[in-house]
Design a protein around this motif. Sequence first.
Motif, PDB file in Angstrom:
ATOM      1  N   ILE A 180     107.921 -33.274 -36.140  1.00 25.79           N
ATOM      2  CA  ILE A 180     108.966 -32.192 -36.570  1.00 25.79           C
ATOM      3  C   ILE A 180     109.749 -32.481 -37.899  1.00 25.79           C
ATOM      4  CG2 ILE A 180     109.844 -31.851 -34.542  1.00 25.79           C
ATOM      5  CD1 ILE A 180     112.037 -34.167 -34.814  1.00 25.79           C
ATOM      6  N   GLY A 181     108.658 -33.756 -38.772  1.00 28.89           N
ATOM      7  CA  GLY A 181     109.031 -33.983 -40.138  1.00 28.89           C
ATOM      8  C   GLY A 181     107.887 -34.740 -40.677  1.00 28.89           C
ATOM      9  N   SER A 182     107.592 -34.728 -42.010  1.00 27.91           N
ATOM     10  CA  SER A 182     106.480 -35.271 -42.622  1.00 27.91           C
ATOM     11  C   SER A 182     106.891 -36.749 -42.749  1.00 27.91           C
ATOM     12  CB  SER A 182     106.278 -34.528 -43.927  1.00 27.91           C
ATOM     13  OG  SER A 182     107.453 -34.529 -44.916  1.00 27.91           O
ATOM     14  N   GLU A 183     108.265 -36.974 -42.723  1.00 33.32           N
ATOM     15  CA  GLU A 183     108.313 -38.503 -43.284  1.00 33.32           C
ATOM     16  C   GLU A 183     107.890 -39.472 -42.097  1.00 33.32           C
ATOM     17  OE1 GLU A 183     111.179 -35.622 -44.886  1.00 33.32           O
ATOM     18  OE2 GLU A 183     110.806 -36.070 -42.899  1.00 33.32           O
ATOM     19  N   ASN A 188     109.268 -37.487 -31.415  1.00 30.73           N
ATOM     20  CA  ASN A 188     109.776 -38.084 -30.260  1.00 30.73           C
ATOM     21  C   ASN A 188     108.895 -39.631 -30.162  1.00 30.73           C
ATOM     22  OD1 ASN A 188     107.075 -37.447 -29.616  1.00 30.73           O
ATOM     23  ND2 ASN A 188     107.889 -35.682 -28.137  1.00 30.73           N
ATOM     24  N   ARG A 189     109.299 -40.184 -29.079  1.00 30.26           N
ATOM     25  CA  ARG A 189     108.616 -41.662 -28.790  1.00 30.26           C
ATOM     26  C   ARG A 189     107.098 -41.297 -28.597  1.00 30.26           C
ATOM     27  NH1 ARG A 189     112.956 -43.034 -24.273  1.00 30.26           N
ATOM     28  NH2 ARG A 189     111.871 -41.304 -23.286  1.00 30.26           N
ATOM     29  N   LEU A 190     106.452 -40.398 -28.078  1.00 30.21           N
ATOM     30  CA  LEU A 190     105.239 -40.359 -28.049  1.00 30.21           C
ATOM     31  C   LEU A 190     104.477 -40.162 -29.395  1.00 30.21           C
ATOM     32  CD1 LEU A 190     102.586 -39.587 -26.225  1.00 30.21           C
ATOM     33  CD2 LEU A 190     103.161 -37.353 -26.524  1.00 30.21           C
ATOM     34  N   THR A 191     105.130 -39.271 -30.373  1.00 29.42           N
ATOM     35  CA  THR A 191     104.637 -38.916 -31.617  1.00 29.42           C
ATOM     36  C   THR A 191     104.605 -40.318 -32.582  1.00 29.42           C
ATOM     37  OG1 THR A 191     105.254 -36.662 -31.438  1.00 29.42           O
ATOM     38  CG2 THR A 191     104.679 -37.407 -33.635  1.00 29.42           C
ATOM     39  N   ARG A 192     105.999 -40.919 -32.390  1.00 30.44           N
ATOM     40  CA  ARG A 192     106.030 -42.160 -33.090  1.00 30.44           C
ATOM     41  C   ARG A 192     105.108 -43.312 -32.824  1.00 30.44           C
ATOM     42  NH1 ARG A 192     111.615 -41.009 -31.747  1.00 30.44           N
ATOM     43  NH2 ARG A 192     111.716 -42.890 -30.668  1.00 30.44           N
ATOM     44  N   ARG A 193     104.784 -43.433 -31.664  1.00 29.02           N
ATOM     45  CA  ARG A 193     103.908 -44.394 -31.214  1.00 29.02           C
ATOM     46  C   ARG A 193     102.489 -44.117 -31.566  1.00 29.02           C
ATOM     47  NH1 ARG A 193     102.096 -48.954 -31.231  1.00 29.02           N
ATOM     48  NH2 ARG A 193     100.650 -49.840 -29.379  1.00 29.02           N
ATOM     49  N   ALA A 194     102.111 -42.784 -31.369  1.00 26.15           N
ATOM     50  CA  ALA A 194     100.879 -42.506 -31.673  1.00 26.15           C
ATOM     51  C   ALA A 194     100.774 -42.302 -33.302  1.00 26.15           C
ATOM     52  CB  ALA A 194     100.530 -40.999 -31.455  1.00 26.15           C
ATOM     53  N   GLY A 195     101.754 -42.555 -34.135  1.00 24.81           N
ATOM     54  CA  GLY A 195     101.769 -42.554 -35.611  1.00 24.81           C
ATOM     55  C   GLY A 195     101.606 -43.897 -35.860  1.00 24.81           C
ATOM     56  N   GLU A 196     101.947 -44.984 -35.073  1.00 23.18           N
ATOM     57  CA  GLU A 196     101.658 -46.278 -35.319  1.00 23.18           C
ATOM     58  C   GLU A 196     100.301 -46.842 -35.093  1.00 23.18           C
ATOM     59  OE1 GLU A 196     104.506 -48.316 -32.516  1.00 23.18           O
ATOM     60  OE2 GLU A 196     106.145 -47.492 -33.863  1.00 23.18           O
ATOM     61  N   LEU A 197      99.568 -46.037 -34.189  1.00 24.36           N
ATOM     62  CA  LEU A 197      98.266 -46.511 -33.868  1.00 24.36           C
ATOM     63  C   LEU A 197      97.277 -45.808 -35.005  1.00 24.36           C
ATOM     64  CD1 LEU A 197      98.217 -45.875 -30.088  1.00 24.36           C
ATOM     65  CD2 LEU A 197      98.315 -47.929 -31.199  1.00 24.36           C
ATOM     66  N   LEU A 198      97.502 -44.554 -35.438  1.00 23.91           N
ATOM     67  CA  LEU A 198      96.600 -43.915 -36.140  1.00 23.91           C
ATOM     68  C   LEU A 198      96.108 -44.475 -37.521  1.00 23.91           C
ATOM     69  CD1 LEU A 198      97.717 -40.296 -35.489  1.00 23.91           C
ATOM     70  CD2 LEU A 198      95.563 -41.095 -35.017  1.00 23.91           C
ATOM     71  N   PRO A 199      96.735 -45.347 -38.289  1.00 22.96           N
ATOM     72  CA  PRO A 199      96.557 -45.944 -39.338  1.00 22.96           C
ATOM     73  C   PRO A 199      95.546 -47.006 -39.177  1.00 22.96           C
ATOM     74  CG  PRO A 199      98.972 -45.541 -39.376  1.00 22.96           C
ATOM     75  CD  PRO A 199      98.452 -45.515 -38.102  1.00 22.96           C
ATOM     76  N   GLY A 200      95.487 -47.615 -37.878  1.00 26.25           N
ATOM     77  CA  GLY A 200      94.504 -48.712 -37.781  1.00 26.25           C
ATOM     78  C   GLY A 200      93.245 -48.206 -37.236  1.00 26.25           C
ATOM     79  N   LEU A 201      92.995 -46.855 -36.993  1.00 26.60           N
ATOM     80  CA  LEU A 201      91.676 -46.485 -36.640  1.00 26.60           C
ATOM     81  C   LEU A 201      90.879 -46.111 -38.038  1.00 26.60           C
ATOM     82  CD1 LEU A 201      92.938 -43.842 -34.022  1.00 26.60           C
ATOM     83  CD2 LEU A 201      91.993 -46.294 -33.773  1.00 26.60           C
ATOM     84  N   PRO A 202      89.498 -46.020 -37.812  1.00 24.88           N
ATOM     85  CA  PRO A 202      88.763 -45.725 -38.687  1.00 24.88           C
ATOM     86  C   PRO A 202      88.443 -44.153 -39.291  1.00 24.88           C
ATOM     87  CG  PRO A 202      87.435 -46.000 -36.815  1.00 24.88           C
ATOM     88  CD  PRO A 202      88.881 -46.360 -36.457  1.00 24.88           C
ATOM     89  N   LEU A 203      89.566 -43.762 -39.596  1.00 22.55           N
ATOM     90  CA  LEU A 203      89.728 -42.409 -39.999  1.00 22.55           C
ATOM     91  C   LEU A 203      90.745 -42.322 -41.218  1.00 22.55           C
ATOM     92  CD1 LEU A 203      92.707 -41.621 -38.823  1.00 22.55           C
ATOM     93  CD2 LEU A 203      91.545 -40.817 -36.647  1.00 22.55           C
ATOM     94  N   PHE A 205      93.921 -40.950 -42.490  1.00 19.81           N
ATOM     95  CA  PHE A 205      95.183 -40.643 -41.934  1.00 19.81           C
ATOM     96  C   PHE A 205      95.955 -40.105 -42.948  1.00 19.81           C
ATOM     97  CE2 PHE A 205      99.519 -41.607 -39.896  1.00 19.81           C
ATOM     98  CZ  PHE A 205      99.522 -40.591 -39.069  1.00 19.81           C
ATOM     99  N   HIS A 206      96.433 -39.008 -42.992  1.00 18.39           N
ATOM    100  CA  HIS A 206      97.273 -38.232 -43.825  1.00 18.39           C
ATOM    101  C   HIS A 206      98.654 -38.713 -43.710  1.00 18.39           C
ATOM    102  CE1 HIS A 206      98.918 -35.103 -46.518  1.00 18.39           C
ATOM    103  NE2 HIS A 206      99.582 -34.809 -45.565  1.00 18.39           N
ATOM    104  N   GLY A 207      99.070 -38.677 -42.153  1.00 19.85           N
ATOM    105  CA  GLY A 207     100.660 -38.866 -42.146  1.00 19.85           C
ATOM    106  C   GLY A 207     100.903 -37.814 -41.200  1.00 19.85           C
ATOM    107  N   ASN A 208     102.106 -37.686 -41.143  1.00 23.37           N
ATOM    108  CA  ASN A 208     102.999 -36.226 -40.254  1.00 23.37           C
ATOM    109  C   ASN A 208     102.528 -35.097 -40.922  1.00 23.37           C
ATOM    110  OD1 ASN A 208     103.520 -38.324 -38.425  1.00 23.37           O
ATOM    111  ND2 ASN A 208     105.945 -38.079 -38.892  1.00 23.37           N
ATOM    112  N   VAL A 209     102.212 -34.129 -40.327  1.00 19.85           N
ATOM    113  CA  VAL A 209     102.465 -32.601 -40.878  1.00 19.85           C
ATOM    114  C   VAL A 209     103.478 -31.772 -40.037  1.00 19.85           C
ATOM    115  CG1 VAL A 209     100.156 -32.934 -41.814  1.00 19.85           C
ATOM    116  CG2 VAL A 209     100.231 -32.039 -39.607  1.00 19.85           C
ATOM    117  N   GLU A 210     103.918 -30.663 -40.266  1.00 24.01           N
ATOM    118  CA  GLU A 210     104.873 -29.858 -39.656  1.00 24.01           C
ATOM    119  C   GLU A 210     104.079 -28.272 -39.046  1.00 24.01           C
ATOM    120  OE1 GLU A 210     108.804 -30.113 -41.038  1.00 24.01           O
ATOM    121  OE2 GLU A 210     107.893 -30.875 -42.651  1.00 24.01           O
ATOM    122  N   GLY A 211     104.923 -27.668 -38.664  1.00 23.68           N
ATOM    123  CA  GLY A 211     104.115 -26.347 -37.760  1.00 23.68           C
ATOM    124  C   GLY A 211     103.859 -25.552 -39.042  1.00 23.68           C
TER     125      GLY A 211
END
Length: 323
Positions: A180-183, A188-203, A205-211
Motif C-alpha cells: 500500500i506504499g512504496s516505502e 500488513n504483517r504478511l507483506t512486511r515480513r515478506a519484505g524482510e525476506l526478499l532482500p536476502g534471496l538471489p534476485l 529486489f526493487h522494493g515495494n510497488v503499488e497498484g
Amino acid sequence: MSEPVVVDAMGGDHGPVETVAGAVAARRELGVPVLLVGRAGDIRAELDRHGAAAEIDVVHAEDVVPMTERGAGAVSSGTTSLTVGCDLVRHGAASAFVSAGSTGAVVSCAIRGIGRAAGVLRPALAIALPSVTGGATVLIDAGATSDPTPEMIAQFALLGVSYAQLVLGVADPSVGLLSIGSEPGKGNRLTRRAGELLPGLPLRFHGNVEGHDVLAGAVDVIVTDGFTGNVVLKNVEGSVRAALTLVARSGVAGAEDLREVARRYDPETHGGAALLGLSGTVVVAHGSSRAATIARACAVAHDLAEGGVATRFGDHLTAEPVR
C-alpha cells in the motif's frame, strides 16, 4: 508428435460445449495435440458436432468437480475429470493439463496428483500482463494460494523470476512486492515480513510497488498473495474494458486501435495462468472461458511443456531453504 495436452472437458462455466470446441480449435488451427477427459458420452456428442470424433481421443471420468468447490473436497474422489487429468500427466500419458475449473480445486488436485517440485512450499499462478512500456510484467500469485506464509511469498518471487527468465527471456528480472506504499515497512504483517525476506534471496529486489505500478512496467515481476493477486488481475481486466468503452464513446481513437489494446489484455490472448512449482505443467483458464480462450490455453501449456519449463524451475530456486 509429442504427448498431448489433456483438457478438462467438464471444467468451467461452459464445459463441455466450449471446452470441446476449444480443444478442436487447438488441434486443427494451432496444431496442438490434445486429449479430452470427462464424461465420455457428453464429450463425444460435442466432438460429433464438430466432425472431430476421429481426431481427438477421450478418457472417461465419471464425476465432475463443481465450480463452487474451493479445494479440499476435489481430491476426495479419484474419478473426477480433474483427478484423472492430473493422473495422466503424472504417468506420462499427457504433457500438460488445462482446466477452466475452480482454481482451488485445480490446485488441490494438481498438488495431490502431479506433486510439488522439490523444495517448493506451495505452487503459485503466474500470468504475464502487458505493460505500457511494450514489455510484460509477471504477476504472481494470481490466485492459487489465498493465505500464504511470508516464506511462501518469498518463494513465489523466485518462481516469478524463473518464469520471467525462461518464458519472457528477461536476463535479470527485477522484483517488486505489492503493498500500500512504496516505502519500506509499508503494508500488513504478511507483506512486511515478506519484505524482510526478499532482500536476502538471489534476485534483484526493487522494493515495494503499488497498484498503479502493475501495468506501468516499473518491475519485471510483482509478487503478492493469491487473494490480492486475483483481485488485481480481475480489476485490470475490468478496468481496461471500462476505459476502452469510455474512449470508444468519446470518439478520440479509432476502432482498430481500440481492438488492438483490448486484444492485449483479453484472457483469450494469454489463455490462462501457469501454475508454477509443480513437477508437471498445468495451465488454469478463466472459469468463464469460451472456445478461443481454451484453445490458447492449450497452446500455452504445449509450449511450456515442450520447453521443459516446469522441470527447469528447480535450477532457479535457491539451494538454501527460505527462512
